[in-house]
Design an enzyme around this catalytic site. Structure first.
Site, PDB file in Angstrom:
ATOM      1  N   SER A 190       0.856  -1.182   0.000  1.00  0.00           N
ATOM      2  CA  SER A 190       0.000   0.000   0.000  1.00  0.00           C
ATOM      3  C   SER A 190       0.892   1.231   0.000  1.00  0.00           C
ATOM      4  O   SER A 190       2.049   1.177   0.439  1.00  0.00           O
ATOM      5  CB  SER A 190      -0.884   0.000   1.251  1.00  0.00           C
ATOM      6  OG  SER A 190      -1.537   1.245   1.410  1.00  0.00           O
ATOM      7  N   TYR A 203      -2.340  -0.552  10.536  1.00  0.00           N
ATOM      8  CA  TYR A 203      -2.215  -0.836   9.103  1.00  0.00           C
ATOM      9  C   TYR A 203      -0.923  -0.250   8.555  1.00  0.00           C
ATOM     10  O   TYR A 203      -0.196  -0.918   7.811  1.00  0.00           O
ATOM     11  CB  TYR A 203      -3.421  -0.254   8.371  1.00  0.00           C
ATOM     12  CG  TYR A 203      -3.482  -0.586   6.903  1.00  0.00           C
ATOM     13  CD1 TYR A 203      -3.864  -1.850   6.476  1.00  0.00           C
ATOM     14  CD2 TYR A 203      -3.182   0.372   5.931  1.00  0.00           C
ATOM     15  CE1 TYR A 203      -3.945  -2.163   5.130  1.00  0.00           C
ATOM     16  CE2 TYR A 203      -3.254   0.070   4.588  1.00  0.00           C
ATOM     17  CZ  TYR A 203      -3.633  -1.184   4.186  1.00  0.00           C
ATOM     18  OH  TYR A 203      -3.697  -1.488   2.848  1.00  0.00           O
ATOM     19  N   LYS A 207       2.118  -2.574   6.984  1.00  0.00           N
ATOM     20  CA  LYS A 207       2.539  -2.416   5.594  1.00  0.00           C
ATOM     21  C   LYS A 207       3.987  -1.943   5.500  1.00  0.00           C
ATOM     22  O   LYS A 207       4.711  -2.333   4.566  1.00  0.00           O
ATOM     23  CB  LYS A 207       1.606  -1.431   4.876  1.00  0.00           C
ATOM     24  CG  LYS A 207       0.204  -1.974   4.640  1.00  0.00           C
ATOM     25  CD  LYS A 207       0.206  -3.226   3.757  1.00  0.00           C
ATOM     26  CE  LYS A 207      -1.202  -3.674   3.409  1.00  0.00           C
ATOM     27  NZ  LYS A 207      -1.210  -4.881   2.543  1.00  0.00           N
TER      28      LYS A 207
END
Length: 324
Positions: A190, A203, A207
């Protein structure tokens, strides 16, 4: 003569820079990937390859499955929901563009956080297809919550799904690729893996870790003719927000994305991801503007971008993240 040569080189450099900037502004991916999509290998070049796609029951993974089926790839489709995987398989086969048959698509239910099962799942795939040419680690779970509100149990869950799960599955499969002296590991990361964004601490961290794990792997396995491709999408229309974790364990956001938001379609994201894989890119950024332009600025001018984000504030950055 020397002065003339320097002037000519300067003009070429300026023209090249302008061309690069124009391509960037008009594109929805990094310049290298856009050029590959135009002049490089297309997903059809992967025809006949056995490709394992995790998180294939919905979103980007589902769209990748359709793209690869239309390209003639044999597929292993993995996710927790078997019934949803079966629907994806039938949609693949029902397409007039599909170039594979029923027995070319293996449905393999798998919970990425069940690390102990990964070796057995790899064995099942190898018994069915005898090989795996490409593993696309796409499965993941998003999150929305303010930093101070997040329970550590949520951090653990998001980290296991987004980072340790792909690492564990890849580690179980790699001996096969190393023995064959051939293979490719692709990871759907991402843009949040490149820059910290307010309101998604777990998150972001997972990532960022994913990037570190697989950048490290790329160097180690290159001697075995194995490539590592990392694809970093920005905002994409999927069910990720509906299923996103929050600050509390077991509680999800439960909201659908608004059609007015500036997001890429899952189909377009999947196509560009497959182009990146077909051309064995090291890393690709896939996003509409302004996030795509922002990531260039962040990486080229880190201090300036951090100062700018502080001035914008958390609310503005979170709205920006959602394509608003």
């Amino acid at each position: 003569m020397v002065l003339w040569l320097l002037e000519a080189l300067a003009i070429i450099a300026i023209i090249s820079a302008l061309a690069w900037f124009i391509i960037l502004i008009l594109s929805d991916a990094d310049v290298s990937l856009i050029l590959k999509a135009k002049f490089g290998k297309q997903p059809e070049s992967l025809a006949g390859k056995v490709v394992w796609v995790t998180g294939a029951s919905s979103g980007i993974g589902e769209a990748i499955a359709y793209c690869l089926a239309e390209s003639g790839c044999k597929l292993v489709l993995t996710a927790r929901r078997k019934e949803q995987l079966e629907k994806v398989k039938q949609t693949c086969l029902a397409s007039a563009l599909c170039k594979v048959k029923d027995n070319d698509i293996l449905i393999l239910p798998l919970d990425l956080t069940d690390f102990e099962s990964h070796a057995q799942k790899v064995q099942e795939v190898l018994e069915y297809f005898n090989k795996v040419d490409i593993l696309i680690n796409n499965a993941g779970k998003s999150q929305r919550a303010l930093w101070m509100d997040v329970e550590l149990s949520v951090d653990r869950l998001i980290y296991e799904v987004n980072a340790l799960g792909p690492v564990s599955l890849t580690q179980a499969l790699l001996p096969h690729m190393i023995e064959r002296k051939e293979g490719q590991i692709a990871v759907v990361s991402s843009l949040a893996g490149k820059v910290g964004v307010a309101g998604m601490r777990s998150y972001n961290a997972a990532k960022h870790a994913l990037q570190g794990y697989f950048d490290s792997l790329r160097t180690e396995v290159s001697v075995n003719n194995i490539d590592v491709t990392i694809v970093c999408p920005g905002p994409v229309f999927t069910q990720a927000l509906f299923n996103a974790a929050t600050a509390k364990m077991g509680k999800e956001v439960g909201k659908h994305m608004d059609v007015s938001e500036r997001r890429m379609t899952a189909k377009r994201c999947a196509y560009l991801t497959c182009v990146s894989v077909a051309n064995r890119q090291y890393e690709s950024w896939v996003s509409p503007h302004p996030p795509l332009l922002l990531i260039y600025i962040v990486l080229m001018f880190p201090d300036l971008s951090k100062w700018f984000m502080k001035k914008l504030g958390a609310k503005a950055i979170m709205a920006f993240r959602e394509g608003k």
